[in-house]
Design a protein around this motif. Sequence first.
Motif, mmCIF file in Angstrom:
data_model
loop_
_atom_site.group_PDB
_atom_site.id
_atom_site.type_symbol
_atom_site.label_atom_id
_atom_site.label_comp_id
_atom_site.label_asym_id
_atom_site.label_seq_id
_atom_site.Cartn_x
_atom_site.Cartn_y
_atom_site.Cartn_z
ATOM 1 N N PRO A 178 0.815 -1.211 0.000
ATOM 2 C CA PRO A 178 0.000 0.000 0.000
ATOM 3 C C PRO A 178 0.855 1.271 0.000
ATOM 4 O O PRO A 178 2.054 1.227 0.304
ATOM 5 C CB PRO A 178 -0.789 -0.097 1.312
ATOM 6 N N LYS A 207 -3.549 7.178 5.823
ATOM 7 C CA LYS A 207 -3.052 6.480 4.634
ATOM 8 C C LYS A 207 -1.972 7.294 3.944
ATOM 9 O O LYS A 207 -1.802 8.483 4.214
ATOM 10 C CB LYS A 207 -4.209 6.226 3.666
ATOM 11 N N HIS A 210 0.139 8.397 -2.143
ATOM 12 C CA HIS A 210 0.456 7.960 -3.503
ATOM 13 C C HIS A 210 1.540 8.826 -4.127
ATOM 14 O O HIS A 210 1.347 9.471 -5.154
ATOM 15 C CB HIS A 210 -0.809 7.872 -4.359
ATOM 16 N N ARG A 233 -4.058 0.487 -4.115
ATOM 17 C CA ARG A 233 -5.255 0.816 -3.331
ATOM 18 C C ARG A 233 -6.005 -0.459 -3.008
ATOM 19 O O ARG A 233 -6.394 -0.725 -1.895
ATOM 20 C CB ARG A 233 -6.179 1.737 -4.123
#
Length: 282
Positions: A178, A207, A210, A233
């Motif tokens: 991830p 999280k 990216h 994801r």
Amino acid sequence: MAEAQEAVVTAVFGPLVRVQLGEENLVVPFRRKLIWHQDSEDRRLVVGDRVIVHRDKGGAVVAEVLPRKTTLTRKSPGEERPRVIAANVDQAVVVLAAKLPEPNPRLLDRLLVACHHAGIRPIVCINKVDQGTELVEPWLSDYQDAGYEVYLTSARTARGMGNLKRALSGKTTLFCGPSGVGKSALLNAIHPGYRLQEGSISDATGKGRHTTTTAQLLPLPGGGFVVDTPGIREFGLWDLKPEKLTECFPDIASWAESCAFSNCSHDREPGCQVRRAVEDGK
Ligand SMILES: Nc1nc2c(ncn2[C@@H]2O[C@H](COP(=O)(O)OP(=O)(O)OP(=O)(O)O)[C@@H](O)[C@H]2O)c(=O)[nH]1
Ligand SMILES: [Mg+2]
Ligand SMILES: [Zn+2]
């Protein structure tokens, strides 16, 4: 006369690819009608592809793609067809963070199954152990008991980095997992010269952001390559027959060998050793 030379694709940017050709790095286009030396489910160049580059005074162009020894493939929700992530990878380090982003063993399982299915050796890495290992302790030893190589690392304190580094030597190793677990940070710790961009963790969602957006193949000092990939994801599996699935779980596979029926689905068949192992608490 054009000269034909073998090269390896190290990055793909739309119509251009970066290739390593001997000691040289070139950014070159590819022919619209590429010659594929093997039938491929996904005819798009990916990092790790071995290609033939034709070169003359006018420039260089990728003309042919050599057979892929392995392909790691994924299917995203909303995408109709599976997509190859990388070619010719020997092993994959599946990275989770010890605490943040919160580790999800079911995602780990799906990634491990994908590796087994692709014939790529999976390695488990729990990074950021400097933040505490309470969340992974309840289940991590199950993976060790099942025979997986497990590394506990901290890219921040360098704990475990020597062992991880040794596992990569001479191989082509893909880092996946991830966003925000520290894939790029681990690679920077292995070789600071990579200077890969590292992101932060969102306070709101816990999280990653990216940060890495395209896969890159990077040469390892001393031999071998590593592949940094964008955070996943979700990871969907496809085209996996139920009877094949057992083989993708080494712990279950070892019990399944002794089932009474060779095509046992470990559901209701008599003489099922997998169910028996579960009932016996093994
Ligand atoms: N405490 C701690 N933080 C770490 C460690 N490794 C990485 N980080 C931090 O975690 C954040 C995310 O690291 P990245 O390397 O960008 O994560 P990534 O997996 O490459 O993420 P994507 O590129 O988005 O997929 C950064 O702020 C790093 O500094 C570690 O071992 N310990
Ligand atoms: Mg990254
Ligand atoms: Zn069975």
